[in-house]
Design a protein around this motif. Structure first.
Motif, short mmCIF file in Angstrom:
data_model
loop_
_atom_site.label_atom_id
_atom_site.label_comp_id
_atom_site.label_asym_id
_atom_site.label_seq_id
_atom_site.Cartn_x
_atom_site.Cartn_y
_atom_site.Cartn_z
N ARG A 1 0.86 -1.12 0.01
CA ARG A 1 0.07 0.00 -0.05
C ARG A 1 0.77 1.31 0.03
O ARG A 1 0.75 2.12 -0.75
CB ARG A 1 -1.13 -0.03 1.28
N ASN A 2 1.98 1.31 0.79
CA ASN A 2 2.90 2.50 0.85
C ASN A 2 3.65 2.56 -0.40
O ASN A 2 3.76 3.60 -0.75
CB ASN A 2 3.92 2.33 1.85
N ALA A 3 3.80 1.58 -1.05
CA ALA A 3 4.52 1.78 -2.44
C ALA A 3 3.71 2.20 -3.37
O ALA A 3 3.92 3.12 -4.23
CB ALA A 3 5.17 0.47 -2.84
N LEU A 4 2.42 1.72 -3.32
CA LEU A 4 1.71 2.16 -4.36
C LEU A 4 1.05 3.70 -4.12
O LEU A 4 1.18 4.64 -5.16
CB LEU A 4 -0.01 1.48 -4.23
N SER A 5 0.95 4.12 -2.99
CA SER A 5 0.93 5.55 -2.49
C SER A 5 1.88 6.48 -3.06
O SER A 5 2.01 7.46 -3.59
CB SER A 5 0.47 5.57 -1.19
N THR B 1 1.10 9.22 -6.02
CA THR B 1 0.97 10.47 -5.61
C THR B 1 2.53 11.14 -5.63
O THR B 1 2.58 12.14 -4.83
CB THR B 1 0.40 10.62 -3.86
N ASN B 2 3.58 10.79 -6.23
CA ASN B 2 4.71 11.29 -6.32
C ASN B 2 4.88 12.72 -6.81
O ASN B 2 5.63 13.34 -6.25
CB ASN B 2 5.51 10.49 -7.51
N ALA B 3 4.29 13.18 -7.94
CA ALA B 3 4.05 14.64 -8.30
C ALA B 3 3.74 15.50 -7.05
O ALA B 3 4.25 16.47 -6.99
CB ALA B 3 2.99 14.67 -9.46
N ARG B 4 2.71 15.15 -6.52
CA ARG B 4 2.18 15.70 -5.22
C ARG B 4 3.20 16.07 -4.33
O ARG B 4 3.68 17.15 -3.61
CB ARG B 4 0.97 15.40 -4.68
N ARG C 1 -6.37 21.97 -1.99
CA ARG C 1 -7.34 21.24 -0.76
C ARG C 1 -7.72 19.91 -1.23
O ARG C 1 -7.59 18.83 -0.69
CB ARG C 1 -8.16 22.06 -0.19
N VAL C 2 -8.26 19.93 -2.33
CA VAL C 2 -8.96 18.67 -2.98
C VAL C 2 -7.78 18.23 -4.12
O VAL C 2 -7.91 18.97 -5.11
CB VAL C 2 -10.24 19.07 -3.50
N ALA C 3 -7.21 17.15 -3.76
CA ALA C 3 -6.24 16.65 -4.62
C ALA C 3 -7.03 15.97 -5.71
O ALA C 3 -7.91 15.15 -5.57
CB ALA C 3 -5.30 15.79 -3.99
N GLN C 4 -6.37 16.00 -6.97
CA GLN C 4 -6.49 15.22 -8.07
C GLN C 4 -5.76 14.27 -8.56
O GLN C 4 -4.47 14.33 -7.98
CB GLN C 4 -6.88 16.14 -9.30
N ILE C 5 -5.90 13.23 -9.42
CA ILE C 5 -5.12 12.24 -9.63
C ILE C 5 -4.25 12.89 -10.78
O ILE C 5 -4.68 13.71 -11.65
CB ILE C 5 -6.09 10.97 -10.19
N ASP D 1 -5.96 7.80 -1.48
CA ASP D 1 -6.49 9.12 -1.70
C ASP D 1 -5.55 9.96 -2.33
O ASP D 1 -4.24 10.09 -1.91
CB ASP D 1 -6.68 9.76 -0.33
N PRO D 2 -5.84 10.51 -3.39
CA PRO D 2 -4.72 11.38 -4.09
C PRO D 2 -4.21 12.52 -3.31
O PRO D 2 -2.97 13.12 -3.68
CB PRO D 2 -5.44 11.94 -5.37
N GLY D 3 -4.81 12.91 -2.32
CA GLY D 3 -4.09 13.91 -1.38
C GLY D 3 -2.96 13.54 -0.40
O GLY D 3 -2.38 14.10 0.39
N GLU D 4 -2.68 12.27 -0.52
CA GLU D 4 -1.68 11.57 0.63
C GLU D 4 -0.45 12.13 0.08
O GLU D 4 0.08 12.13 -1.11
CB GLU D 4 -1.82 10.08 0.41
N THR D 5 0.48 12.59 0.98
CA THR D 5 1.87 12.77 0.63
C THR D 5 2.91 12.06 1.64
O THR D 5 2.55 11.67 2.71
CB THR D 5 2.23 14.10 0.92
#
Length: 116
Positions: free
Chosen positions: A39-43, A47-50, A62-66, A112-116
């Motif tokens: 899961r951590n690797a997928l995230s 979400t690397n660009a964010r 505030r609302v992240a997108q893919i 969630d696309p907002g994860e960093t």
């Protein structure tokens, strides 16, 4: 991967008439054994660009997108309510084959696309 990177660097340098390193980052392999690691690797990947934007000090929405430049459009593990961009390209990645990559990682929650 190292061989491929070296061949790529030689071709780029030859085409540009220059010498030296072309790729800054190196290939890093780490085997994943647990649902949390997957899961951590997928995230991390999706979400690397964010993450990079945050490190550069950019204000993140505030609302992240893919990220439309990632394979996130084809990923089926986003939390409910996440809008995926429409894609007209063929699927760039193969479907998951192992239990960990298909189902196991979901034990720790959808992404969630907002994860960093």
């Amino acid at each position: 991967m190292k061989s491929l990177a070296a061949r790529f660097a030689r071709a780029v340098n030859r085409a540009l008439g220059r010498t030296g390193a072309v790729l800054r980052d190196r290939y890093h392999r780490r085997l994943l054994f647990t649902p949390r690691e997957v899961r951590n690797a997928l995230s991390y990947v999706l979400t690397n660009a964010r993450r990079h934007a945050a490190r550069l000090g950019r204000v993140l929405p505030r609302v992240a997108q893919i990220d439309p430049a990632s394979s996130g459009s084809w990923f089926e593990g986003w939390r409910p309510g996440v809008t995926r961009p429409e894609s007209v390209r063929p699927r760039p990645v193969a479907p998951a084959r192992t239990w960990l990559a298909r189902v196991g990682w979901r034990r720790h929650g959808l992404l969630d696309p907002g994860e960093t």
